[in-house]
Design an enzyme around this catalytic site. Structure first.
Site, short mmCIF file in Angstrom:
data_model
loop_
_atom_site.label_atom_id
_atom_site.label_comp_id
_atom_site.label_asym_id
_atom_site.label_seq_id
_atom_site.Cartn_x
_atom_site.Cartn_y
_atom_site.Cartn_z
N GLU A 97 0.84 -1.20 0.00
CA GLU A 97 0.00 0.00 0.00
C GLU A 97 0.88 1.25 0.00
O GLU A 97 2.02 1.22 0.45
CB GLU A 97 -0.93 -0.07 1.23
CG GLU A 97 -1.79 1.15 1.50
CD GLU A 97 -2.81 1.48 0.42
OE1 GLU A 97 -2.43 1.51 -0.77
OE2 GLU A 97 -3.96 1.77 0.78
N ASP A 98 0.33 2.34 -0.49
CA ASP A 98 1.09 3.59 -0.52
C ASP A 98 1.14 4.26 0.85
O ASP A 98 2.20 4.65 1.33
CB ASP A 98 0.52 4.56 -1.58
CG ASP A 98 -0.99 4.81 -1.44
OD1 ASP A 98 -1.64 4.20 -0.56
OD2 ASP A 98 -1.52 5.62 -2.23
N ASP A 101 -3.74 6.05 6.32
CA ASP A 101 -4.23 7.33 6.79
C ASP A 101 -5.26 7.05 7.89
O ASP A 101 -4.88 6.82 9.03
CB ASP A 101 -4.81 8.07 5.57
CG ASP A 101 -5.19 9.49 5.84
OD1 ASP A 101 -4.50 10.14 6.63
OD2 ASP A 101 -6.18 9.99 5.25
N LYS A 129 0.65 7.69 8.35
CA LYS A 129 0.25 8.94 9.01
C LYS A 129 -0.53 8.58 10.27
O LYS A 129 -1.76 8.62 10.26
CB LYS A 129 -0.69 9.72 8.07
CG LYS A 129 -0.04 10.81 7.24
CD LYS A 129 -1.09 11.78 6.75
CE LYS A 129 -1.42 11.59 5.30
NZ LYS A 129 -2.39 12.56 4.76
N PHE A 150 -1.17 16.65 3.84
CA PHE A 150 -1.60 16.01 2.59
C PHE A 150 -0.43 16.04 1.61
O PHE A 150 0.10 17.10 1.29
CB PHE A 150 -2.83 16.67 2.00
CG PHE A 150 -3.40 15.86 0.88
CD1 PHE A 150 -4.23 14.77 1.15
CD2 PHE A 150 -3.08 16.14 -0.44
CE1 PHE A 150 -4.72 13.98 0.12
CE2 PHE A 150 -3.56 15.35 -1.48
CZ PHE A 150 -4.39 14.27 -1.20
N ASP A 157 -1.73 10.88 -5.33
CA ASP A 157 -2.31 11.92 -6.17
C ASP A 157 -3.08 12.97 -5.37
O ASP A 157 -3.46 12.77 -4.22
CB ASP A 157 -3.31 11.29 -7.14
CG ASP A 157 -4.59 10.81 -6.42
OD1 ASP A 157 -4.46 9.99 -5.48
OD2 ASP A 157 -5.68 11.29 -6.76
#
Ligand code: IMP
Ligand code: MG
Length: 172
Positions: A97-98, A101, A129, A150, A157
């Site tokens: 996963e990137d 959050d 995060k 962010f 993106d």
């Protein structure tokens, strides 16, 4: 939103850390075939850099999930847009996963994968995060813990743009 990018994590730092993560996975899965499952689209850069640096035998698959609209805050709804192509039953699965959050995406994904009886399951993320966590979610390995900002680039993106930046940046 105008486009001023403040570099948070340079390409050099990303590549160095991903090499370490690849080496760690190689060690853990020695002699086994690792099945990497990337979560589209954010994980593509991380997944390819990771895979290029791994020496283990590996296979790949992708799923697509959405939990964000085009804005910068989570909608809270997780939707599966594209399922796995291949069965993960009995395989050594590593979900790639990137970013974690709120944790909603990965807690959904973990439950979904556990139901499919993999031999082993690990979740790795490039970025974490923790300040934004809403749902408890276990991650076995993370590249960088970052503050509540962010960010874009390296696959991530804003409104589908900036995924191609070779570094992680805060948009200001
Ligand atoms: P979660 O379900 O709230 O943990 O959100 C995970 C997904 O939201 C990630 O896979 C990203 O696609 C997206 N996301 C979370 N934070 C950011 C960010 O700072 N920039 C871009 N996308 C983000
Ligand atoms: Mg994502």
């Amino acid at each position: 939103m105008n486009t001023n990018f403040d570099v948070m994590i340079s390409q050099e730092k990303l590549e160095k850390r991903i090499k370490e993560m690849a080496a760690e996975l190689d060690k853990e899965y020695e002699g086994r075939t690792v099945h990497l499952v990337g979560i589209l689209k954010g994980s593509v850069m991380f997944m390819s850099e990771l895979a290029k640096n791994m020496k283990s035998e590996l296979t790949m698959d992708f799923i697509s999930i959405s939990s964000y609209g085009d804005g910068t805050s989570s909608s809270g709804i997780v939707r599966l847009n594209k399922d796995l192509d291949e069965s993960i039953e009995g395989r050594d699965v590593v979900i790639v996963e990137d970013i974690v959050d709120s944790g909603r995406t990965l807690s959904y994904v973990r439950r979904m994968f556990e139901d499919k009886a993999p031999k082993s399951l690990k979740i790795i993320t490039l970025l974490d995060k923790p300040d934004r966590r809403v749902v408890d979610c276990k991650v076995e390995m993370s590249g960088f813990v970052i503050p509540d900002k962010f960010i874009v680039g390296y696959g991530l993106d804003y409104a589908q743009k900036y995924r191609n930046l070779p570094y992680i940046a805060v948009v200001s």
